[in-house]
Scaffold this motif. Structure first.
Motif, PDB file in Angstrom:
ATOM      1  N   LEU A 120       0.803  -1.223   0.000  1.00 19.99           N
ATOM      2  CA  LEU A 120       0.000   0.000   0.000  1.00 19.99           C
ATOM      3  C   LEU A 120       0.838   1.277   0.000  1.00 19.99           C
ATOM      4  O   LEU A 120       0.319   2.355  -0.310  1.00 19.99           O
ATOM      5  CB  LEU A 120      -0.929   0.017   1.215  1.00 19.99           C
ATOM      6  CG  LEU A 120      -2.108  -0.933   1.162  1.00 19.99           C
ATOM      7  CD1 LEU A 120      -2.800  -0.993   2.517  1.00 19.99           C
ATOM      8  CD2 LEU A 120      -3.084  -0.528   0.077  1.00 19.99           C
ATOM      9  N   THR A 121       2.116   1.191   0.324  1.00 20.91           N
ATOM     10  CA  THR A 121       2.968   2.373   0.473  1.00 20.91           C
ATOM     11  C   THR A 121       2.862   3.356  -0.695  1.00 20.91           C
ATOM     12  O   THR A 121       2.649   4.545  -0.465  1.00 20.91           O
ATOM     13  CB  THR A 121       4.424   1.951   0.726  1.00 20.91           C
ATOM     14  OG1 THR A 121       4.466   1.242   1.975  1.00 20.91           O
ATOM     15  CG2 THR A 121       5.353   3.141   0.803  1.00 20.91           C
ATOM     16  N   PHE A 154      -2.479   9.173  -1.857  1.00 24.74           N
ATOM     17  CA  PHE A 154      -3.845   9.518  -2.245  1.00 24.74           C
ATOM     18  C   PHE A 154      -4.726   9.858  -1.051  1.00 24.74           C
ATOM     19  O   PHE A 154      -5.698  10.579  -1.193  1.00 24.74           O
ATOM     20  CB  PHE A 154      -4.483   8.373  -3.044  1.00 24.74           C
ATOM     21  CG  PHE A 154      -3.823   8.155  -4.370  1.00 24.74           C
ATOM     22  CD1 PHE A 154      -3.939   9.090  -5.385  1.00 24.74           C
ATOM     23  CD2 PHE A 154      -3.058   7.017  -4.585  1.00 24.74           C
ATOM     24  CE1 PHE A 154      -3.318   8.888  -6.605  1.00 24.74           C
ATOM     25  CE2 PHE A 154      -2.441   6.804  -5.807  1.00 24.74           C
ATOM     26  CZ  PHE A 154      -2.568   7.745  -6.820  1.00 24.74           C
ATOM     27  N   TRP A 155      -4.430   9.310   0.116  1.00 23.22           N
ATOM     28  CA  TRP A 155      -5.297   9.591   1.254  1.00 23.22           C
ATOM     29  C   TRP A 155      -4.594  10.281   2.416  1.00 23.22           C
ATOM     30  O   TRP A 155      -5.249  10.918   3.223  1.00 23.22           O
ATOM     31  CB  TRP A 155      -6.015   8.336   1.746  1.00 23.22           C
ATOM     32  CG  TRP A 155      -5.139   7.249   2.298  1.00 23.22           C
ATOM     33  CD1 TRP A 155      -4.573   7.207   3.541  1.00 23.22           C
ATOM     34  CD2 TRP A 155      -4.744   6.060   1.641  1.00 23.22           C
ATOM     35  NE1 TRP A 155      -3.856   6.056   3.687  1.00 23.22           N
ATOM     36  CE2 TRP A 155      -3.945   5.329   2.533  1.00 23.22           C
ATOM     37  CE3 TRP A 155      -4.993   5.521   0.388  1.00 23.22           C
ATOM     38  CZ2 TRP A 155      -3.387   4.098   2.202  1.00 23.22           C
ATOM     39  CZ3 TRP A 155      -4.434   4.297   0.067  1.00 23.22           C
ATOM     40  CH2 TRP A 155      -3.655   3.610   0.961  1.00 23.22           C
ATOM     41  N   ALA A 172      -4.600  14.087   7.011  1.00 23.77           N
ATOM     42  CA  ALA A 172      -3.912  15.146   7.745  1.00 23.77           C
ATOM     43  C   ALA A 172      -4.805  16.384   7.842  1.00 23.77           C
ATOM     44  O   ALA A 172      -4.884  17.032   8.897  1.00 23.77           O
ATOM     45  CB  ALA A 172      -2.589  15.489   7.067  1.00 23.77           C
ATOM     46  N   ALA A 173      -5.489  16.723   6.756  1.00 18.22           N
ATOM     47  CA  ALA A 173      -6.395  17.876   6.770  1.00 18.22           C
ATOM     48  C   ALA A 173      -7.542  17.644   7.741  1.00 18.22           C
ATOM     49  O   ALA A 173      -7.944  18.552   8.477  1.00 18.22           O
ATOM     50  CB  ALA A 173      -6.932  18.146   5.364  1.00 18.22           C
TER      51      ALA A 173
END
Length: 114
Positions: free
Chosen positions: A82-83, A88-89, A94-95
């Protein structure tokens, strides 16, 4: 079997959810899965075996019982795969964390001024 092939089955995902809560007896896992999915005890045992054989679960004897737990070996493989997709997410998460912290600060400030 590839890790995502293992995780693609809803019964195996549910078994892993049960094991994530802590070590479980095979009888406990079987009872829950049979009730939720309506499958036989041998079918549940086969799913447990697939999880064991592919590094998602461990089993240890405890007298006549068998205790199952999550094994993180295969999850590390999934995490590595998945790294490249995290970009993409990660910014969105973070936002969201920033907005949650901003809301907490605002509620705390409003609580101090009243």
């Amino acid at each position: 079997m590839h890790a995502f092939d293992v995780l693609g089955d809803p019964v195996r995902r549910r078994i892993l959810e049960l094991l994530a809560a802590g070590e479980q007896t095979s009888g406990s896992v079987t009872a829950t899965i049979r009730a939720e999915f309506g499958i036989s005890q041998p079918a549940v045992s086969q799913h447990l075996r697939v999880l064991r054989d592919n590094g998602f679960a461990t089993v240890r004897p405890d007298g006549a019982r068998r205790l199952y737990a999550v094994d993180d070996t295969a999850f590390r493989e999934v995490d590595e795969w998945l790294t490249p997709f995290r970009r993409f997410w990660t910014p969105h998460l973070a936002a969201m964390a920033t907005e949650v912290a901003r809301g907490r600060r605002q509620r705390r400030f409003e609580g101090e001024t009243t």
